[in-house]
Design a protein around this motif. Sequence first.
Motif, PDB file in Angstrom:
ATOM      1  N   HIS A 190       0.874  -1.185   0.000  1.00  0.00           N
ATOM      2  CA  HIS A 190       0.000   0.000   0.000  1.00  0.00           C
ATOM      3  C   HIS A 190       0.907   1.230   0.000  1.00  0.00           C
ATOM      4  N   VAL A 191       1.381   1.600  -1.189  1.00  0.00           N
ATOM      5  CA  VAL A 191       2.327   2.702  -1.324  1.00  0.00           C
ATOM      6  C   VAL A 191       1.581   3.973  -1.708  1.00  0.00           C
ATOM      7  N   ILE A 192       1.878   5.056  -1.002  1.00  0.00           N
ATOM      8  CA  ILE A 192       1.244   6.343  -1.258  1.00  0.00           C
ATOM      9  C   ILE A 192       2.153   7.177  -2.162  1.00  0.00           C
ATOM     10  N   LEU A 193       1.609   7.619  -3.287  1.00  0.00           N
ATOM     11  CA  LEU A 193       2.366   8.423  -4.244  1.00  0.00           C
ATOM     12  C   LEU A 193       2.505   9.857  -3.744  1.00  0.00           C
ATOM     13  N   ASP A 194       3.340  10.640  -4.431  1.00  0.00           N
ATOM     14  CA  ASP A 194       3.558  12.028  -4.014  1.00  0.00           C
ATOM     15  C   ASP A 194       2.283  12.862  -4.089  1.00  0.00           C
ATOM     16  N   ASN A 195       1.334  12.454  -4.951  1.00  0.00           N
ATOM     17  CA  ASN A 195       0.084  13.217  -5.061  1.00  0.00           C
ATOM     18  C   ASN A 195      -0.968  12.772  -4.038  1.00  0.00           C
ATOM     19  N   GLY A 196      -0.588  11.857  -3.147  1.00  0.00           N
ATOM     20  CA  GLY A 196      -1.504  11.400  -2.105  1.00  0.00           C
ATOM     21  C   GLY A 196      -2.342  10.198  -2.472  1.00  0.00           C
TER      22      GLY A 196
ATOM     23  N   PRO B 102       2.865  -2.413  -6.096  1.00  0.00           N
ATOM     24  CA  PRO B 102       3.616  -2.598  -4.852  1.00  0.00           C
ATOM     25  C   PRO B 102       5.096  -2.301  -5.091  1.00  0.00           C
ATOM     26  N   VAL B 103       5.856  -2.181  -4.011  1.00  0.00           N
ATOM     27  CA  VAL B 103       7.295  -1.939  -4.113  1.00  0.00           C
ATOM     28  C   VAL B 103       8.029  -3.010  -3.308  1.00  0.00           C
ATOM     29  N   GLY B 104       8.947  -3.719  -3.972  1.00  0.00           N
ATOM     30  CA  GLY B 104       9.822  -4.669  -3.297  1.00  0.00           C
ATOM     31  C   GLY B 104      11.177  -4.022  -3.067  1.00  0.00           C
ATOM     32  N   ILE B 105      11.751  -4.246  -1.886  1.00  0.00           N
ATOM     33  CA  ILE B 105      13.049  -3.646  -1.568  1.00  0.00           C
ATOM     34  C   ILE B 105      13.820  -4.590  -0.633  1.00  0.00           C
ATOM     35  N   ASN B 106      15.133  -4.504  -0.681  1.00  0.00           N
ATOM     36  CA  ASN B 106      16.025  -5.388   0.088  1.00  0.00           C
ATOM     37  C   ASN B 106      15.861  -6.849  -0.326  1.00  0.00           C
ATOM     38  N   LEU B 107      15.464  -7.063  -1.573  1.00  0.00           N
ATOM     39  CA  LEU B 107      15.254  -8.437  -2.047  1.00  0.00           C
ATOM     40  C   LEU B 107      16.559  -9.228  -2.106  1.00  0.00           C
ATOM     41  N   PHE B 108      17.665  -8.541  -2.389  1.00  0.00           N
ATOM     42  CA  PHE B 108      18.953  -9.213  -2.521  1.00  0.00           C
ATOM     43  C   PHE B 108      19.805  -9.061  -1.253  1.00  0.00           C
ATOM     44  N   GLY B 109      19.166  -8.701  -0.122  1.00  0.00           N
ATOM     45  CA  GLY B 109      19.907  -8.230   1.044  1.00  0.00           C
ATOM     46  C   GLY B 109      20.453  -9.283   1.985  1.00  0.00           C
ATOM     47  N   SER B 110      20.383 -10.569   1.671  1.00  0.00           N
ATOM     48  CA  SER B 110      20.997 -11.591   2.524  1.00  0.00           C
ATOM     49  C   SER B 110      21.733 -12.592   1.645  1.00  0.00           C
TER      50      SER B 110
END
Length: 271
Positions: free
Chosen positions: A53-59, A65-73
């Motif tokens: 549930h990502v909120i854009l700059d315009n609200g 969706p956004v995936g992050i730290n997928l390669f982090g281990s």
Amino acid sequence: MSLDSLQEFIAAIDAMGELVRIAHPVRARLELCEIANRCSKLPGGGPALLFEHVILDNGARSAFPVGINLFGSMARMSLALGVERLDEHGARITELLNLKVPDGFVAKLGLLPRVLELSKFPPRVKGGAPLCQEVVWRGDEIDLDQIPVITCWPEDGGPYITLTAVVSKDPVRGIRNVGMYRVQKLDKRTVAMHWQRHKTGAEHFREMAARGEMMPVCIVVGADPASVFSASAPLPPAVDEFIFAGFLRRQPVHLTRAVSCDLEVPAAAEL
């Protein structure tokens, strides 16, 4: 196991118990990156995060969706490259880099299997309608404000796409390059490429600018994990990153022709 898309990679991370799904609203500006920054500094690299549930700059709520730290281990990196331990690939790459041409015809023939391993899995171009072109924006339809590009720091110049695979081609030799460069969103239809002077993509740009030509380029987001990793690898300019990705996967990367130019991109890429 060879993972052919980012979604397969995320599903595999989920299955191994290293994915945290975040349903609470989180802003793409500053909030998302701040959470990821703290998570990635946990022992072992922290979990992979999927912000649903990502909120854009315009609200508005993002459709993506956004995936992050997928390669982090270490476990997720091994999963991404299809090995039990990363040392397996390290040994294969070291063996290739340490090739010394021996004396004698028979001894030279002994090198062939090692040399051919790198070229055994060239990328394959798929026909038909690829996944990455299920949705195509043209002209006035183009609206990068709908894409949840994150702003990481309060004094950043703007939102940046940070995990890219930027495809270009040497205008003289025709050799493809895939590099990982930061891309800044300037407005709903314009981005700025940030590549350092010594990068191969920057050299392609200089060569084409000197000839007065526009440079075709494709910015890929969310390719298969081996291709994402290969875009960041410090390979010699003559080595095609998609061939290297095939070497790592032990299976060819599937490509498709881009919509707006003659370059080829991973067929199952997200964007």
